[in-house]
Design a protein around this motif. Structure first.
Motif, mmCIF file in Angstrom:
data_model
loop_
_atom_site.group_PDB
_atom_site.id
_atom_site.type_symbol
_atom_site.label_atom_id
_atom_site.label_comp_id
_atom_site.label_asym_id
_atom_site.label_seq_id
_atom_site.Cartn_x
_atom_site.Cartn_y
_atom_site.Cartn_z
ATOM 1 N N VAL A 140 -8.273 10.955 16.374
ATOM 2 C CA VAL A 140 -9.601 10.382 16.616
ATOM 3 C C VAL A 140 -10.610 10.786 15.541
ATOM 4 C CG1 VAL A 140 -10.351 12.179 18.264
ATOM 5 C CG2 VAL A 140 -11.382 9.923 18.358
ATOM 6 N N LYS A 175 -14.085 5.342 23.624
ATOM 7 C CA LYS A 175 -13.584 6.720 23.583
ATOM 8 C C LYS A 175 -13.439 7.260 25.004
ATOM 9 C CE LYS A 175 -15.791 7.179 19.205
ATOM 10 N NZ LYS A 175 -16.591 5.949 19.211
ATOM 11 N N HIS A 179 -11.450 12.344 23.445
ATOM 12 C CA HIS A 179 -11.886 11.869 22.129
ATOM 13 C C HIS A 179 -13.300 12.369 21.821
ATOM 14 C CE1 HIS A 179 -9.087 8.335 23.257
ATOM 15 N NE2 HIS A 179 -8.412 9.175 22.497
#
Ligand code: PMM
Length: 265
Positions: A140, A175, A179
């Motif tokens: 990420v 997200k 994340h």
């Protein structure tokens, strides 16, 4: 940066400031509590939210921007639409905060470039109705950094001066909680993009997940302000330029403490 959402449906404060007078009063309150910058938005970006039409967004935002700017406040406009950005800049806004980083409206980057305004480029993978399905990453931090770099390049190619570009990881946008936490843990990697960094964690879902009790029920959004202030302190320590929050006072205190600790190093 204090948030004024002139919307009926934002996730944490929808409906509370949904008329011009109340929104203006709220902006003034935020400034008196320590906000240096007031971010005015007229379109909710919570996951699943439908889009608002342009005329309605203009109706919500422009009078609030005009009134707060007339009071001498530094105002940013939170919009994905070039027309809203242009009319807000004409009404006295100094900065354009586009959660799509110029992707939603091809006229946005040229409009901001023509105005010479600072531009917040947020990491974004699509409109709210589809963003949850796009929360798929192998790395990420690396992917968000790379995708932001692409948007910075597009903004510069479109004529926005590099020193007018602010970057933002877009916490909660496409997200999941892990994340968001990984991004907060690696703000140094975003800082390395070489632009001022804006962090907007205020009351977001990932904080609800962190705070959830043993029954796994997250506290309601308005009970996440202490958690938000913790992120503000961590962001300040990591060198963020600004944090965008709904409740300014705890964050202003957290940032002051972080600054004092930094000065004692
Ligand atoms: N998040 C929201 C709205 N605007 N702008 C920036 N730059 N970064 C963000 O993460 C961001 C934003 C959604 O939160 P809200 O509905 O509480 O305003």
């Amino acid at each position: 940066m204090g948030v004024v959402n002139v919307t009926p449906d934002s996730f944490s404060d929808g409906g509370r400031w949904f008329d011009t007078e109340r929104a203006v009063k709220h902006g003034l309150d935020l400034a008196s509590r320590g906000a240096d910058l007031i971010d005015v938005g007229g379109e909710s970006t919570r996951p699943g939210a439908p889009r608002v039409d342009e005329a309605e967004e203009l109706r919500r935002v422009v009078p609030v921007v005009r009134a707060l700017a007339a009071e001498g406040l530094v105002v940013s406009v939170d919009t994905m639409r070039a027309a809203v950005a242009e009319q807000s800049l004409a009404a006295g806004a100094l900065l354009v905060n586009d959660v799509s980083g110029g992707l939603a409206d091809p006229a946005m980057i040229p409009a901001v470039a023509a105005a010479g305004a600072p531009f917040v480029v947020m990491h974004w993978r699509g409109f709210s109705d589809a963003m949850n399905s796009r929360a798929v990453y192998a790395d990420v931090v690396g992917e968000v950094t790379d995708e932001l770099r692409t948007r910075i390049d597009a903004a510069v190619d479109g004529g926005i001066a590099p020193d007018r570009i602010v970057v933002d990881p877009g916490l909660g946008f496409a997200k999941e909680a892990p994340h968001d936490l990984a991004l907060v843990a690696h703000l140094d990697r975003l800082r390395a993009l070489g632009h001022p960094l804006l962090v907007a964690a205020s009351r977001k879902r990932f904080l609800g997940r962190v705070l959830a009790g043993p029954d796994a029920a997250p506290p309601p959004a308005r009970e996440r302000d202490a958690a938000t202030a913790a992120i503000s302190a961590l962001s300040a320590q990591a060198g963020a330029w600004a944090v965008r929050v709904h409740d300014v006072r705890p964050t202003a205190d957290a940032v002051r403490v972080a600054r004092a600790v930094e000065a004692a190093r």
